[in-house]
Design a protein around this motif. Structure first.
Motif, mmCIF file in Angstrom:
data_model
loop_
_atom_site.group_PDB
_atom_site.id
_atom_site.type_symbol
_atom_site.label_atom_id
_atom_site.label_comp_id
_atom_site.label_asym_id
_atom_site.label_seq_id
_atom_site.Cartn_x
_atom_site.Cartn_y
_atom_site.Cartn_z
ATOM 1 N N ASP A 26 0.821 -1.214 0.000
ATOM 2 C CA ASP A 26 0.000 0.000 0.000
ATOM 3 C C ASP A 26 0.855 1.264 0.000
ATOM 4 O O ASP A 26 0.329 2.366 0.057
ATOM 5 C CB ASP A 26 -0.911 0.013 1.238
ATOM 6 N N LEU A 27 2.166 1.095 -0.035
ATOM 7 C CA LEU A 27 3.068 2.249 -0.001
ATOM 8 C C LEU A 27 3.863 2.334 -1.304
ATOM 9 O O LEU A 27 4.268 1.309 -1.858
ATOM 10 C CB LEU A 27 4.051 2.135 1.169
ATOM 11 N N GLN B 50 6.823 9.738 -0.268
ATOM 12 C CA GLN B 50 6.233 8.423 0.002
ATOM 13 C C GLN B 50 4.745 8.594 0.302
ATOM 14 O O GLN B 50 4.377 9.353 1.202
ATOM 15 C CB GLN B 50 6.956 7.788 1.199
ATOM 16 N N TRP B 51 3.893 7.909 -0.485
ATOM 17 C CA TRP B 51 2.442 7.990 -0.302
ATOM 18 C C TRP B 51 1.889 6.674 0.239
ATOM 19 O O TRP B 51 2.447 5.603 -0.027
ATOM 20 C CB TRP B 51 1.768 8.273 -1.640
ATOM 21 N N VAL C 154 0.642 11.869 1.981
ATOM 22 C CA VAL C 154 2.104 11.750 2.019
ATOM 23 C C VAL C 154 2.497 11.342 3.432
ATOM 24 O O VAL C 154 2.135 12.015 4.400
ATOM 25 C CB VAL C 154 2.785 13.082 1.634
ATOM 26 N N VAL C 155 3.220 10.234 3.560
ATOM 27 C CA VAL C 155 3.589 9.743 4.895
ATOM 28 C C VAL C 155 5.071 9.948 5.209
ATOM 29 O O VAL C 155 5.487 9.825 6.357
ATOM 30 C CB VAL C 155 3.215 8.246 5.061
ATOM 31 N N GLN C 156 5.885 10.240 4.173
ATOM 32 C CA GLN C 156 7.311 10.474 4.404
ATOM 33 C C GLN C 156 7.897 11.272 3.240
ATOM 34 O O GLN C 156 7.432 11.159 2.106
ATOM 35 C CB GLN C 156 8.045 9.135 4.533
ATOM 36 N N GLU C 157 8.910 12.083 3.545
ATOM 37 C CA GLU C 157 9.630 12.829 2.495
ATOM 38 C C GLU C 157 11.123 12.632 2.691
ATOM 39 O O GLU C 157 11.633 12.827 3.792
ATOM 40 C CB GLU C 157 9.285 14.323 2.545
ATOM 41 N N TRP D 194 14.617 2.211 4.338
ATOM 42 C CA TRP D 194 13.190 2.472 4.147
ATOM 43 C C TRP D 194 12.620 3.222 5.355
ATOM 44 O O TRP D 194 12.874 2.875 6.505
ATOM 45 C CB TRP D 194 12.437 1.157 3.937
ATOM 46 N N ASP D 195 11.891 4.293 5.076
ATOM 47 C CA ASP D 195 11.188 5.102 6.080
ATOM 48 C C ASP D 195 12.121 5.947 6.959
ATOM 49 O O ASP D 195 11.671 6.517 7.956
ATOM 50 C CB ASP D 195 10.292 4.221 6.977
#
Length: 583
Positions: A393-394, A406-407, A414-417, A451-452
């Motif tokens: 889902d990401l 990151q969507w 947007v959950v992360q940049e 990641w993340d």
């Protein structure tokens, strides 16, 4: 008396003739105080003789006589009461003339142009008089001591009339240079709050700018209204999505759609094993035509590779069969500008598209429906789903504003940049069992991210490096093939240190300015890439030797894919709008 004259007179310039040296050969220099100390000295051969008659004369007369006969002047003299000759002035202080030194060079100098005697003069006084003379044409006479005498008309040189008129004021004292201050509008006092206009009050003689006439104003209002309307429509309304099914029946007699992997094609497309031995493709066996403009990217269906997805500059995305009749199955229409990149999810049931209309769209591969839209008002250059099964889902997208965004497709947020690059982000490639990803950018660097975690833990940038707008991971997951803008393919290790493998550099093609996608054969024996001339280039992995070149397209060959289950099938696409199958 004789000693005094001897000090004043120096060697004569013509005194080292043979005759004189012979006449002096019997003369020794004797110290009267200690005659024994100088007894060992030999006679001087080059010392000049001086007339004995000169020794009886007065010192002044002796000096004059010495000068007239060409003898050197004492350099300590401050004033000479007669005209010495040029030779006298430039004669050496001691000893004979240096034949290798010009007379001008032998003159004493303490500055470039000659010898300047020190004088007590204030720098400011000198500068003020110099500037006054250059501005008004007069200055104080330096020969008159103005400290003792009050300056009068006779004390000035140059334009004396001007000096009288200006009362002898210097350029620093004169008020003619000063300009009158412009008067500000009154009411500048903060006490008068009602009238206070602040420090930026306009000047009285300052008029407002020219205003347009009524007709011109009407035209300007129309233009601005149109621009605002246009800007709003572009930002607010994404292009309407629709889809076209090109096959007669979407489902077969068993109710299976075109996503079902065929089992009658001669090879097992469901197996995860690569062919044992691959061979060079020799000839073109099929052409898929349908796009009206250049094709920008092609992607094979995950794991099986029985379907081919293509994106184009005609704003459309098409799905093609790789086996059987090789038909165009479906067209996805929903972008208003050229589509830049596409990416399947792990199962192939959905895919993402990124276009120059600043939108990313999620599509259903089977029905053609647009599931959701994403935008941050920047152009997405690349898009990738996270390959982990629990993170389907990401997805991440490299944007034109130097960020990787990151969507989450569930919340559409947007959950992360990841904001560390200094140029537009060109590629994103997942490595190390999808725990990390590698990004390349227009800033000519390669960055590796966990990641993340929005801070790159590895940054690779060398002065010799060029931008790398296309990156592919090898089938064994050990190497990254990067298409470099200096016409070569560079290989980086993809497992821990991400070091450049200097032994593996693939050259011989022209790609400068184009993001030509690289690929590997499934058995890791060949590397394939398109180029700017439309050729398909095939190199040997072990020797890095260019084995084969095929003229594949009339324009740029932007992508080449080696089918993961086939020994020699390669798919190419180009800016001529065609997709070709080679075997």
């Amino acid at each position: 008396m004789a000693a005094t004259v001897a000090c004043l007179v120096s060697y004569d310039s013509g005194s080292d003739s043979e005759n004189e040296s012979e006449s002096n050969s019997g003369v020794e220099k004797v110290d009267p105080a200690n005659p024994d100390a100088t007894a060992h000295l030999k006679p001087l051969k080059s010392a000049p003789t001086m007339s004995v008659a000169l020794l009886d004369l007065a010192p002044e007369v002796a000096v004059k006589e010495a000068v007239e006969t060409g003898t050197h002047l004492d350099p300590a003299l401050k004033e000479v009461m007669f005209n010495p000759t040029y030779e006298t002035l430039f004669a050496p202080e001691l000893g004979p003339m240096n034949p290798f030194k010009s007379q001008q060079m032998s003159a004493p100098r303490n500055m470039l142009s000659g010898y300047a005697e020190p004088a007590h003069l204030n720098d400011f006084m000198f500068e003020s008089q110099r500037r006054t003379f250059s501005t008004f044409g007069y200055a104080l006479d330096p020969s008159v001591d103005t400290h003792q005498v009050t300056p009068t008309t006779n004390s000035y040189i140059g334009a004396v009339d001007e000096a009288e008129k200006n009362k002898g004021l210097t350029v620093f004292e004169s008020g003619t240079k000063k300009t009158e201050k412009r008067k500000k509008i009154k009411g500048g006092d903060a006490g008068e709050i009602e009238e206070f206009l602040g420090p930026w009050a306009k000047f009285i003689d300052e008029k407002d700018g020219a205003k347009p006439s009524e007709e011109e104003q009407k035209e300007l209002d129309e233009i601005t209204a149109k621009r605002q309307k246009k800007g709003r429509s572009e930002e607010e309304a994404p292009a309407e999505e629709k889809t076209v099914l090109h096959v007669k029946d979407m489902y077969d007699y068993q109710g299976r759609s075109y996503l079902h992997v065929p089992q009658d094609v001669g090879i097992n497309l469901r197996s995860s094993e690569a062919p044992d031995k691959c061979y060079l493709p020799k000839k073109q066996i099929h052409v898929w035509s349908g796009h009206t403009k250049g094709v920008s990217a092609i992607r094979l269906f995950p794991s099986s590779g029985h379907l081919l997805l293509s994106s184009s500059m005609d704003c459309k995305i098409k799905l093609w069969e790789v086996y059987g009749e090789r038909r165009c199955v479906r067209t996805f229409i929903g972008h208003s500008k050229a589509v830049r990149d596409i990416c399947y999810n792990n199962s192939g049931t959905k895919f993402l598209s990124a276009a120059y209309d600043r939108h990313l769209k999620l599509w259903d591969t089977e029905t053609g429906q647009c599931i959701s839209r994403f935008t941050n008002r920047k152009v997405p250059y690349c898009v990738k789903f996270n390959p982990d099964e629990d993170k389907q889902d990401l997805f991440v997208a490299g944007m034109s504003d130097k960020k990787i965004v990151q969507w989450d497709i569930r919340t559409n947020e947007v959950v992360q940049e990841y904001d560390r690059h200094l140029g537009a982000v060109n590629t994103i490639t997942f490595v190390d069992e999808n725990r990390r990803f590698v990004s390349t950018s227009d800033d000519k660097s390669l960055r590796v991210w966990e990641w993340d975690i929005p801070v790159d833990f590895k940054y690779i940038a060398e002065p010799s490096m060029h931008s790398m707008p296309a990156v592919t991971l090898s089938p064994n997951g050990k190497w990254l093939a990067c298409q470099s803008m200096d016409n070569q393919i560079l290989i980086f290790g993809a497992q821990n240190r991400f070091r450049l493998n200097k032994k593996k550099v693939f050259k011989g093609h022209m790609v400068a300015g184009y993001a030509c996608q690289v690929d590997f054969s499934p058995d890791m024996s060949y590397v394939v890439s398109g180029d700017a001339d439309g050729k398909l280039n095939i190199w040997d992995w072990k020797t890095t030797k260019l084995y084969h070149r095929i003229k594949a397209h009339d324009k740029v060959c932007i992508s080449a894919l080696w089918h993961p289950h086939e020994t020699s099938k390669v798919i190419t696409c180009g800016w001529d709008g065609l997709i070709k199958l080679w075997d």
